[in-house]
Motif scaffolding. Sequence first.
Motif, PDB file in Angstrom:
ATOM      1  N   PHE A  58      22.516 -48.900 -13.295  1.00 14.81           N
ATOM      2  CA  PHE A  58      22.355 -47.615 -13.977  1.00 14.81           C
ATOM      3  C   PHE A  58      21.259 -46.790 -13.306  1.00 14.81           C
ATOM      4  CE2 PHE A  58      24.472 -50.015 -17.351  1.00 14.81           C
ATOM      5  CZ  PHE A  58      25.462 -49.114 -17.722  1.00 14.81           C
ATOM      6  N   VAL A  59      20.184 -47.456 -12.904  1.00 11.66           N
ATOM      7  CA  VAL A  59      19.108 -46.767 -12.177  1.00 11.66           C
ATOM      8  C   VAL A  59      19.675 -46.162 -10.888  1.00 11.66           C
ATOM      9  CG1 VAL A  59      16.955 -47.110 -10.880  1.00 11.66           C
ATOM     10  CG2 VAL A  59      17.237 -48.138 -13.147  1.00 11.66           C
ATOM     11  N   ALA A  60      20.449 -46.943 -10.146  1.00 12.20           N
ATOM     12  CA  ALA A  60      21.047 -46.454  -8.897  1.00 12.20           C
ATOM     13  C   ALA A  60      21.980 -45.278  -9.162  1.00 12.20           C
ATOM     14  CB  ALA A  60      21.791 -47.587  -8.190  1.00 12.20           C
ATOM     15  N   ALA A  61      22.757 -45.346 -10.235  1.00 18.40           N
ATOM     16  CA  ALA A  61      23.677 -44.257 -10.572  1.00 18.40           C
ATOM     17  C   ALA A  61      22.910 -42.969 -10.881  1.00 18.40           C
ATOM     18  CB  ALA A  61      24.567 -44.653 -11.741  1.00 18.40           C
ATOM     19  N   MET A  62      21.800 -43.080 -11.607  1.00 18.51           N
ATOM     20  CA  MET A  62      20.987 -41.900 -11.922  1.00 18.51           C
ATOM     21  C   MET A  62      20.439 -41.272 -10.636  1.00 18.51           C
ATOM     22  SD  MET A  62      18.861 -43.284 -15.209  1.00 18.51           S
ATOM     23  CE  MET A  62      19.705 -44.032 -16.585  1.00 18.51           C
ATOM     24  N   LEU A  63      19.939 -42.115  -9.752  1.00 18.46           N
ATOM     25  CA  LEU A  63      19.400 -41.619  -8.487  1.00 18.46           C
ATOM     26  C   LEU A  63      20.488 -40.975  -7.638  1.00 18.46           C
ATOM     27  CD1 LEU A  63      17.068 -44.637  -7.721  1.00 18.46           C
ATOM     28  CD2 LEU A  63      16.319 -42.306  -8.274  1.00 18.46           C
ATOM     29  N   ASP A  64      21.654 -41.602  -7.583  1.00 21.97           N
ATOM     30  CA  ASP A  64      22.778 -41.080  -6.805  1.00 21.97           C
ATOM     31  C   ASP A  64      23.226 -39.728  -7.353  1.00 21.97           C
ATOM     32  OD1 ASP A  64      24.685 -41.383  -4.677  1.00 21.97           O
ATOM     33  OD2 ASP A  64      26.191 -42.018  -6.139  1.00 21.97           O
ATOM     34  N   GLU A  65      23.292 -39.584  -8.666  1.00 21.96           N
ATOM     35  CA  GLU A  65      23.665 -38.307  -9.275  1.00 21.96           C
ATOM     36  C   GLU A  65      22.668 -37.215  -8.902  1.00 21.96           C
ATOM     37  OE1 GLU A  65      26.494 -37.287 -11.595  1.00 21.96           O
ATOM     38  OE2 GLU A  65      27.069 -38.877 -10.203  1.00 21.96           O
ATOM     39  N   ALA A  66      21.383 -37.499  -9.035  1.00 24.32           N
ATOM     40  CA  ALA A  66      20.367 -36.486  -8.742  1.00 24.32           C
ATOM     41  C   ALA A  66      20.395 -36.059  -7.281  1.00 24.32           C
ATOM     42  CB  ALA A  66      18.983 -37.002  -9.119  1.00 24.32           C
ATOM     43  N   ALA A  67      20.526 -37.020  -6.376  1.00 29.07           N
ATOM     44  CA  ALA A  67      20.559 -36.694  -4.953  1.00 29.07           C
ATOM     45  C   ALA A  67      21.790 -35.865  -4.617  1.00 29.07           C
ATOM     46  CB  ALA A  67      20.520 -37.974  -4.125  1.00 29.07           C
ATOM     47  N   SER A  68      22.943 -36.256  -5.148  1.00 23.64           N
ATOM     48  CA  SER A  68      24.178 -35.526  -4.875  1.00 23.64           C
ATOM     49  C   SER A  68      24.126 -34.111  -5.437  1.00 23.64           C
ATOM     50  CB  SER A  68      25.375 -36.259  -5.470  1.00 23.64           C
ATOM     51  OG  SER A  68      25.539 -37.507  -4.858  1.00 23.64           O
ATOM     52  N   ILE A  69      23.603 -33.968  -6.642  1.00 23.28           N
ATOM     53  CA  ILE A  69      23.526 -32.645  -7.258  1.00 23.28           C
ATOM     54  C   ILE A  69      22.573 -31.740  -6.487  1.00 23.28           C
ATOM     55  CG2 ILE A  69      22.767 -31.427  -9.359  1.00 23.28           C
ATOM     56  CD1 ILE A  69      24.225 -33.668 -10.919  1.00 23.28           C
ATOM     57  N   ALA A  70      21.541 -32.298  -5.872  1.00 23.34           N
ATOM     58  CA  ALA A  70      20.660 -31.504  -5.007  1.00 23.34           C
ATOM     59  C   ALA A  70      21.459 -30.913  -3.848  1.00 23.34           C
ATOM     60  CB  ALA A  70      19.508 -32.359  -4.494  1.00 23.34           C
ATOM     61  N   ILE A  98      14.051 -41.352 -22.271  1.00 23.35           N
ATOM     62  CA  ILE A  98      14.287 -40.276 -21.306  1.00 23.35           C
ATOM     63  C   ILE A  98      13.615 -40.631 -19.982  1.00 23.35           C
ATOM     64  CG2 ILE A  98      13.986 -37.824 -20.793  1.00 23.35           C
ATOM     65  CD1 ILE A  98      15.909 -38.449 -23.132  1.00 23.35           C
ATOM     66  N   LEU A  99      14.421 -40.600 -18.925  1.00 26.20           N
ATOM     67  CA  LEU A  99      13.950 -40.824 -17.558  1.00 26.20           C
ATOM     68  C   LEU A  99      14.239 -39.568 -16.746  1.00 26.20           C
ATOM     69  CD1 LEU A  99      15.320 -44.437 -16.974  1.00 26.20           C
ATOM     70  CD2 LEU A  99      13.010 -43.771 -17.675  1.00 26.20           C
ATOM     71  N   TYR A 100      13.461 -39.354 -15.713  1.00 23.10           N
ATOM     72  CA  TYR A 100      13.618 -38.163 -14.875  1.00 23.10           C
ATOM     73  C   TYR A 100      13.907 -38.583 -13.448  1.00 23.10           C
ATOM     74  CZ  TYR A 100      11.607 -35.855 -18.869  1.00 23.10           C
ATOM     75  OH  TYR A 100      11.383 -35.407 -20.141  1.00 23.10           O
ATOM     76  N   ALA A 101      14.868 -37.900 -12.843  1.00 27.69           N
ATOM     77  CA  ALA A 101      15.177 -38.139 -11.436  1.00 27.69           C
ATOM     78  C   ALA A 101      14.963 -36.840 -10.675  1.00 27.69           C
ATOM     79  CB  ALA A 101      16.618 -38.621 -11.265  1.00 27.69           C
ATOM     80  N   GLU A 102      14.277 -36.945  -9.556  1.00 31.26           N
ATOM     81  CA  GLU A 102      14.054 -35.809  -8.676  1.00 31.26           C
ATOM     82  C   GLU A 102      14.848 -36.055  -7.403  1.00 31.26           C
ATOM     83  OE1 GLU A 102       9.801 -35.509  -8.358  1.00 31.26           O
ATOM     84  OE2 GLU A 102       9.624 -34.801 -10.439  1.00 31.26           O
ATOM     85  N   GLY A 103      15.886 -35.257  -7.207  1.00 31.44           N
ATOM     86  CA  GLY A 103      16.754 -35.389  -6.042  1.00 31.44           C
ATOM     87  C   GLY A 103      16.400 -34.359  -4.991  1.00 31.44           C
ATOM     88  N   GLU A 116      17.655 -38.044  -0.822  1.00 35.09           N
ATOM     89  CA  GLU A 116      16.619 -38.924  -1.343  1.00 35.09           C
ATOM     90  C   GLU A 116      16.435 -38.592  -2.823  1.00 35.09           C
ATOM     91  OE1 GLU A 116      12.923 -40.146   1.167  1.00 35.09           O
ATOM     92  OE2 GLU A 116      12.369 -38.377  -0.008  1.00 35.09           O
ATOM     93  N   ALA A 117      16.025 -39.578  -3.607  1.00 38.53           N
ATOM     94  CA  ALA A 117      15.736 -39.331  -5.023  1.00 38.53           C
ATOM     95  C   ALA A 117      14.711 -40.335  -5.531  1.00 38.53           C
ATOM     96  CB  ALA A 117      17.017 -39.418  -5.863  1.00 38.53           C
ATOM     97  N   ASP A 118      13.936 -39.907  -6.512  1.00 37.38           N
ATOM     98  CA  ASP A 118      12.943 -40.751  -7.177  1.00 37.38           C
ATOM     99  C   ASP A 118      13.228 -40.752  -8.666  1.00 37.38           C
ATOM    100  OD1 ASP A 118      11.068 -41.497  -5.013  1.00 37.38           O
ATOM    101  OD2 ASP A 118      10.792 -39.331  -4.886  1.00 37.38           O
ATOM    102  N   LEU A 119      13.005 -41.891  -9.315  1.00 33.91           N
ATOM    103  CA  LEU A 119      13.139 -42.009 -10.766  1.00 33.91           C
ATOM    104  C   LEU A 119      11.760 -42.194 -11.361  1.00 33.91           C
ATOM    105  CD1 LEU A 119      15.450 -42.078 -12.903  1.00 33.91           C
ATOM    106  CD2 LEU A 119      15.104 -44.555 -12.955  1.00 33.91           C
ATOM    107  N   LEU A 120      11.467 -41.422 -12.421  1.00 32.11           N
ATOM    108  CA  LEU A 120      10.164 -41.420 -13.076  1.00 32.11           C
ATOM    109  C   LEU A 120      10.351 -41.590 -14.577  1.00 32.11           C
ATOM    110  CD1 LEU A 120       9.059 -38.165 -11.266  1.00 32.11           C
ATOM    111  CD2 LEU A 120       8.356 -40.459 -10.616  1.00 32.11           C
ATOM    112  N   ASP A 121       9.366 -42.161 -15.228  1.00 27.36           N
ATOM    113  CA  ASP A 121       9.427 -42.250 -16.685  1.00 27.36           C
ATOM    114  C   ASP A 121       8.736 -41.022 -17.282  1.00 27.36           C
ATOM    115  OD1 ASP A 121       6.664 -42.744 -16.624  1.00 27.36           O
ATOM    116  OD2 ASP A 121       6.856 -44.854 -17.196  1.00 27.36           O
TER     117      ASP A 121
END
Length: 148
Positions: A58-70, A98-103, A116-121
Amino acid sequence: MPLTDEQLLVRMNEHMSPTSLLLGARLVQLDSKLGHVRMAFDAKQEFCNPMGNVQGGFVAAMLDEAASIAAFAHAQKRIGLPTLEFKVTFLSPARPGILYAEGRLLKFGNRTAFLEADLLDHEDRHLARMSATAMQIPMGTPTLVDRP
């Protein structure tokens, strides 16, 4: 004529992918010129492993979504962007909430995009980082599996 970042933010939130909807995603900030986005995800209890941490997939999916949407925000046109490869480094356990991803789009080439993407709490603790390469496919073009 390209959309403003505010218009693009509204439009992209109105047309989230099924994966983004499953992950409880919401686009909260974007810079289309730079190819940067910030997304919020609702990490549900159902995403957790027996230890109570969000499972790595799930963490990987969140990161992948954020990077792709960027990359989508930067392109400002309908493209397919299948991931060719990615690497995730898990730095700390992600907990439900709630978690935040920066893509970020690192490079948008003719056929590939480097992401690239980072996940933050909620306290901006760095939980995970992903780097990825994706292939650009103009919409309407058959994918490799669609070709005879």
